[in-house]
Write an enzyme that holds these catalytic residues in place. Structure first.
Site, PDB file in Angstrom:
ATOM      1  N   ASP A 285       0.808  -1.225   0.000  1.00  0.00           N
ATOM      2  CA  ASP A 285       0.000   0.000   0.000  1.00  0.00           C
ATOM      3  C   ASP A 285       0.844   1.280   0.000  1.00  0.00           C
ATOM      4  OD1 ASP A 285      -2.017  -1.854   0.294  1.00  0.00           O
ATOM      5  OD2 ASP A 285      -2.243  -1.519   2.443  1.00  0.00           O
TER       6      ASP A 285
ATOM      7  N   ARG B 136     -18.307  -3.089 -16.863  1.00  0.00           N
ATOM      8  CA  ARG B 136     -17.830  -4.301 -16.192  1.00  0.00           C
ATOM      9  C   ARG B 136     -16.865  -3.900 -15.082  1.00  0.00           C
ATOM     10  NH1 ARG B 136     -21.234  -6.333 -18.842  1.00  0.00           N
ATOM     11  NH2 ARG B 136     -21.129  -8.088 -20.295  1.00  0.00           N
TER      12      ARG B 136
HETATM   13  O1  F6P Z   1      -2.262  -3.977   3.486  1.00  0.00           O
HETATM   14  C1  F6P Z   1      -2.056  -4.801   2.407  1.00  0.00           C
HETATM   15  C2  F6P Z   1      -3.345  -5.294   1.851  1.00  0.00           C
HETATM   16  O2  F6P Z   1      -3.028  -6.045   0.700  1.00  0.00           O
HETATM   17  C3  F6P Z   1      -4.396  -4.219   1.565  1.00  0.00           C
HETATM   18  O3  F6P Z   1      -4.124  -3.525   0.378  1.00  0.00           O
HETATM   19  C4  F6P Z   1      -5.661  -5.030   1.576  1.00  0.00           C
HETATM   20  O4  F6P Z   1      -6.778  -4.257   1.923  1.00  0.00           O
HETATM   21  C5  F6P Z   1      -5.388  -6.034   2.644  1.00  0.00           C
HETATM   22  O5  F6P Z   1      -3.998  -6.181   2.746  1.00  0.00           O
HETATM   23  C6  F6P Z   1      -6.032  -7.384   2.380  1.00  0.00           C
HETATM   24  O6  F6P Z   1      -5.635  -8.274   3.365  1.00  0.00           O
HETATM   25  P1  F6P Z   1      -6.094  -9.793   3.477  1.00  0.00           P
HETATM   26  O7  F6P Z   1      -7.021 -10.116   2.371  1.00  0.00           O
HETATM   27  O8  F6P Z   1      -4.823 -10.576   3.416  1.00  0.00           O
HETATM   28  O9  F6P Z   1      -6.735  -9.904   4.815  1.00  0.00           O
END
Ligand code: F6P
Length: 367
Positions: A149, A285
């Site tokens: 992120d 979509r």
């Molecule tokens: O913080 C990293 C990240 O990939 C975010 O972009 C996303 O919201 C989250 O982790 C998703 O985490 P998980 O699906 O592993 O719980």
């Protein structure tokens, strides 16, 4: 810490990010070059707390030979978890109910029992917060920032971000051709939690028509007007990139679930696509890139950053530092106090080059 440090541990926590194995690789090489022993903890702190769950041990000695060929691999050889907070470990009780149990002191005891002098904690804001709480309990810790992120304020970049942006851009490139063939609007949903870095960078690189980011609340009527205008010309299609954490003006972020006490965002792509179809009359979509952004091979830039951070973490311990996080301040790596580093999230600056460039290219944020 004094240079006589001999035995250190490394763990990876939170969502994985391309480049984690590069960090492990270089931390092991740097430690071994100092004559130190280095151990990997499986899945955050779980390997220490419940070693019986790991057939080959929850704490594994790492050799150069163990890590020689891993820096180009995605994932993490140690495993990771975003449900492994030892201060609030969700534990199933004999009656089947789930309770949060504080097992942090067990972590400290396990460090003592295994004669481990320090921890290199590789993680995002959640994992580094846990590490800083363990610091308060007397553990020696150096943090390494990890997140696709790119939302940690203390470091200019975190590894994983470049891989995520590169892959998202490639996907957007591909979506241009199919969107064009069908004269459709395609909404591409990307991760990023409450920061819009991945959406902004991939959206500009992929020449999206609109980019929705958490930092700028959007008005879908404006997005619709913009895409309608775009699709009215010979181009006849539009690409909209939506960050999972983007919100409409006066509205809320879309939360997919809160299971296990973990907030999962997602779902904006479908909502925006349906609404744009209604507002523009153009077939629309949604494509959710999701965890594809975290998987696969790290780019060269992420490998380099990971390798740099791993070596820098060991150097910090060798220099006697404690409670710091490795941070990139180009062209140097610096050490910032960990508590300070996790306190501030890095949002996309509205007067920054990214936003200015996007506006100059005619990309709308729907504001
Ligand atoms: O913080 C990293 C990240 O990939 C975010 O972009 C996303 O919201 C989250 O982790 C998703 O985490 P998980 O699906 O592993 O719980």
């Amino acid at each position: 810490m004094t240079p006589k440090t001999k035995r250190i541990a490394i763990n990876t926590g939170g969502g994985d990010a391309p480049g984690l194995n590069a960090v492990i690789n270089s931390a092991v090489y740097a430690a071994r070059n100092l004559g130190w022993e280095i151990f990997g903890i499986r899945e955050g702190y779980d390997g220490l707390l419940d070693p019986q769950n790991y057939p080959d041990g929850g704490l594994v000695r790492l050799h150069r030979s163990t890590v020689r060929n891993i820096s180009h691999l995605g994932g993490t050889i140690l495993g990771t978890t975003n449900r492994g907070n030892p201060f609030k470990l969700r534990t199933v009780q004999p009656d089947g109910s789930v309770r949060e149990v504080d097992r942090s002191k067990e972590v400290i005891r396990a460090f003592r029992k295994n004669r481990l002098d320090a921890l290199i904690a590789v993680g995002g804001d959640g994992s580094l917060t846990i590490a800083s709480q363990l610091l308060d309990l007397g553990l020696r810790v150096v943090g390494v920032p990890k997140t696709i992120d790119n939302d940690l304020d203390a470091t200019t970049l975190s590894f994983g971000f470049d891989s995520a942006v590169s892959f998202a851009t490639e996907c957007i490139d591909r979506l241009h051709t199919t969107a064009q063939a069908h004269r459709r609007i395609i909404v591409v949903e990307v991760m990023g939690r409450h920061a819009g870095w991945i959406a902004l960078h991939s959206g500009i690189a992929g020449r999206a028509d609109a980019i929705l980011i958490p930092e700028i609340p959007y008005d879908l009527n404006r997005v619709a007007a913009h895409t309608k205008w775009k699709t009215a010309g010979p181009r006849a299609y539009a690409i909209v990139v939506a960050a999972e954490g983007a919100t409409p003006v006066g509205g809320e972020v879309i939360v997919r679930s809160r299971a296990g006490g973990v907030e999962r965002l997602g779902g904006i792509g479908e909502v925006v696509a349906q609404r744009l179809q209604q507002l523009t009359g153009k077939e629309s979509r949604a494509v959710v890139l999701g965890h594809l952004l975290r998987g696969g091979t790290p780019t060269a830039a992420d490998r380099l950053l990971g390798l740099t951070f791993g070596a820098a973490a060991v150097r910090a311990l060798a220099e006697g530092l404690n409670g710091v996080m490795v941070a990139l301040h180009p062209p140097h790596v610096r050490y910032v106090p960990m508590k300070q580093a996790i306190a501030r999230m890095k949002c996309v600056p509205l007067d920054g080059d990214g936003v200015i460039t996007a506006r100059a290219l005619g990309i709308t944020f729907g504001d």
